[in-house]
Enzyme design. Structure first.
Site, mmCIF file in Angstrom:
data_model
loop_
_atom_site.group_PDB
_atom_site.id
_atom_site.type_symbol
_atom_site.label_atom_id
_atom_site.label_comp_id
_atom_site.label_asym_id
_atom_site.label_seq_id
_atom_site.Cartn_x
_atom_site.Cartn_y
_atom_site.Cartn_z
ATOM 1 N N HIS A 1 -14.236 -0.060 0.935
ATOM 2 C CA HIS A 1 -14.493 -0.335 2.351
ATOM 3 C C HIS A 1 -14.433 -1.853 2.536
ATOM 4 O O HIS A 1 -14.132 -2.583 1.569
ATOM 5 C CB HIS A 1 -15.842 0.250 2.781
ATOM 6 C CG HIS A 1 -16.986 -0.120 1.875
ATOM 7 N ND1 HIS A 1 -17.397 -1.419 1.689
ATOM 8 C CD2 HIS A 1 -17.782 0.634 1.070
ATOM 9 C CE1 HIS A 1 -18.405 -1.456 0.846
ATOM 10 N NE2 HIS A 1 -18.660 -0.221 0.438
ATOM 11 N N GLN B 1 -22.788 4.829 -16.222
ATOM 12 C CA GLN B 1 -23.812 4.121 -15.439
ATOM 13 C C GLN B 1 -24.537 5.056 -14.477
ATOM 14 O O GLN B 1 -25.403 4.624 -13.731
ATOM 15 C CB GLN B 1 -23.215 2.913 -14.707
ATOM 16 C CG GLN B 1 -22.361 3.257 -13.509
ATOM 17 C CD GLN B 1 -21.764 2.011 -12.892
ATOM 18 O OE1 GLN B 1 -20.909 1.355 -13.489
ATOM 19 N NE2 GLN B 1 -22.229 1.641 -11.705
ATOM 20 N N HIS C 1 -15.973 -4.199 -0.144
ATOM 21 C CA HIS C 1 -15.144 -4.451 -1.335
ATOM 22 C C HIS C 1 -13.995 -5.402 -0.995
ATOM 23 O O HIS C 1 -13.665 -6.309 -1.760
ATOM 24 C CB HIS C 1 -14.532 -3.143 -1.853
ATOM 25 C CG HIS C 1 -15.525 -2.103 -2.251
ATOM 26 N ND1 HIS C 1 -15.703 -0.941 -1.536
ATOM 27 C CD2 HIS C 1 -16.389 -2.032 -3.289
ATOM 28 C CE1 HIS C 1 -16.618 -0.201 -2.122
ATOM 29 N NE2 HIS C 1 -17.061 -0.839 -3.182
ATOM 30 N N SER D 1 -20.277 3.199 0.068
ATOM 31 C CA SER D 1 -19.520 4.458 -0.033
ATOM 32 C C SER D 1 -20.451 5.650 0.193
ATOM 33 O O SER D 1 -20.005 6.739 0.532
ATOM 34 C CB SER D 1 -18.832 4.553 -1.387
ATOM 35 O OG SER D 1 -19.769 4.316 -2.399
HETATM 36 P P1 AMP Z 1 -19.194 -0.321 -6.123
HETATM 37 O O1 AMP Z 1 -17.794 0.161 -6.052
HETATM 38 O O2 AMP Z 1 -20.119 0.333 -5.185
HETATM 39 O O3 AMP Z 1 -19.696 -0.384 -7.535
HETATM 40 O O4 AMP Z 1 -19.132 -1.818 -5.629
HETATM 41 C C1 AMP Z 1 -18.237 -2.743 -6.184
HETATM 42 C C2 AMP Z 1 -18.651 -4.129 -5.763
HETATM 43 O O5 AMP Z 1 -18.615 -4.221 -4.341
HETATM 44 C C3 AMP Z 1 -20.092 -4.459 -6.194
HETATM 45 O O6 AMP Z 1 -20.127 -5.802 -6.644
HETATM 46 C C4 AMP Z 1 -20.864 -4.279 -4.922
HETATM 47 O O7 AMP Z 1 -22.031 -5.055 -4.864
HETATM 48 C C5 AMP Z 1 -19.849 -4.738 -3.888
HETATM 49 N N1 AMP Z 1 -20.195 -4.193 -2.566
HETATM 50 C C6 AMP Z 1 -20.465 -2.900 -2.250
HETATM 51 N N2 AMP Z 1 -20.796 -2.807 -0.949
HETATM 52 C C7 AMP Z 1 -20.737 -4.056 -0.433
HETATM 53 C C8 AMP Z 1 -20.976 -4.612 0.860
HETATM 54 N N3 AMP Z 1 -21.347 -3.857 1.891
HETATM 55 N N4 AMP Z 1 -20.811 -5.946 1.014
HETATM 56 C C9 AMP Z 1 -20.436 -6.725 -0.026
HETATM 57 N N5 AMP Z 1 -20.200 -6.265 -1.261
HETATM 58 C C10 AMP Z 1 -20.346 -4.952 -1.468
#
Ligand code: AMP
Length: 300
Positions: free
Chosen positions: A34, A61, A37, A196
């Site tokens: 989104h 994880q 990311h 997500s």
């Molecule tokens: P994930 O795929 O959820 O593991 O997230 C991948 C990276 O995107 C991680 O470093 C999260 O902290 C970052 N992330 C997820 N949501 C957001 C958001 N709303 N704003 C900024 N970074 C995000």
């Protein structure tokens, strides 16, 4: 953008880049991309010559099997989003972008890793005790991604605030000269932190969810004149009673799991604002809504 599925292809691409003095940015994700990311990817593209975005749902994880099974897998849509981002920002950034989409067997060719990482106090609070093994699983995959992509910089979102502290501790432990770049949370127009997991909320719950950020913002204002404990109690009470005050339908309610006010770097809970004078204070919350666990933060 080039999609790469094998570790061997990735290492050969980044080794060539490294040898010619290029700087490499790594953005680890689990896909289901989104705008949050994409903000990390865009920043990495502004600051590096080559960017590796990994899209990998890391089984080790997840401390909850159902959560792993339910995790959205939208790889084709993700690749489209990345391509659209490239079009949107072309000319101002590097267009040297690798989307690394390995299988579990490609990431863990010797079988599921059994190594365990420990990080001491930064993992012993908040998410740590509630999600046993989670941060160790994150560290395993992030280290593997570091090894494969040899980044100059690695980008992580402040949405997962504690994860940043854990990666900082990991880098100290393994002594890799990688610059950790924390990136601000991207929110929907109504203030809800993009995640997500938001897509699992019913529409009534989605309408309620911005109250989390709104409550945290109000808490930041209260911090000007209230004690730490009073702000903490107010946030927990406000969310726990939100459904009564607002006559929520269908038994929908917020169930806060924790709200802690901590030092921004050590992540240790503070009892008074002056305890975080050097690093700043952050409020971190986990709250259940409609069977979905949402996390957010506020900086004081
Ligand atoms: P994930 O795929 O959820 O593991 O997230 C991948 C990276 O995107 C991680 O470093 C999260 O902290 C970052 N992330 C997820 N949501 C957001 C958001 N709303 N704003 C900024 N970074 C995000």
């Amino acid at each position: 953008m080039k999609q790469i599925q094998t570790a061997a292809e990735l290492t050969s691409a980044v080794s060539a880049a490294r040898e010619s003095g290029k700087e490499i940015g790594l953005v680890p994700t689990m896909g289901a991309l989104h705008e949050g990311h994409l903000s990390l990817i865009e920043r990495a593209m502004q600051e590096n010559d080559l960017v590796v975005v990994s899209l990998f749902v890391n089984p080790i994880q997840f401390n909850n099997k159902e959560d792993l099974e339910k995790y959205p897998r939208t790889i084709e849509a993700d690749l489209e989003l990345i391509k659209n981002l490239e079009l949107r920002i072309k000319n101002s950034c590097t267009d040297n972008l690798l989307a690394f989409t390995p299988t579990v067997a490609e990431m863990y060719p010797d079988g599921m890793p059994t190594e365990v990482y420990r990080f001491g106090p930064v993992e012993e609070v908040m998410e740590g005790p509630r999600r046993p093994g989670h941060f160790s699983g994150v560290a395993v995959v992030v280290r593997r991604l570091f090894d494969l992509s040899q980044p100059t910089r690695a980008y992580f979102g402040e949405k997962d605030y504690q994860q940043i502290a854990v990666i900082r501790a990991l880098l100290t432990q393994i002594k890799y000269p990688i610059e950790l770049v924390p990136c601000p949370i991207v929110r929907a127009d109504d203030g809800l932190a993009l995640s997500s997991r938001n897509m699992r909320l019913s529409s009534a719950a989605r309408q309620m969810a911005p109250a989390i950020n709104a409550t945290l913002e109000q808490a930041a204002e209260m911090a000007e004149y209230e004690d730490v404990d009073d702000v903490k109690e107010w946030v927990l009470d406000t969310l726990a009673s939100w459904h009564e005050v607002n006559n929520c339908p269908d038994g929908l309610k917020f169930e806060p799991e924790y709200f802690e006010i901590v030092d921004a770097i050590t992540l240790q809970p503070i009892a008074g604002w002056d305890e975080a004078a050097a690093n700043g204070a952050v409020g971190c919350i986990a709250v259940w809504l409609d069977g979905v666990r949402l996390i957010d933060i506020v900086k004081f």
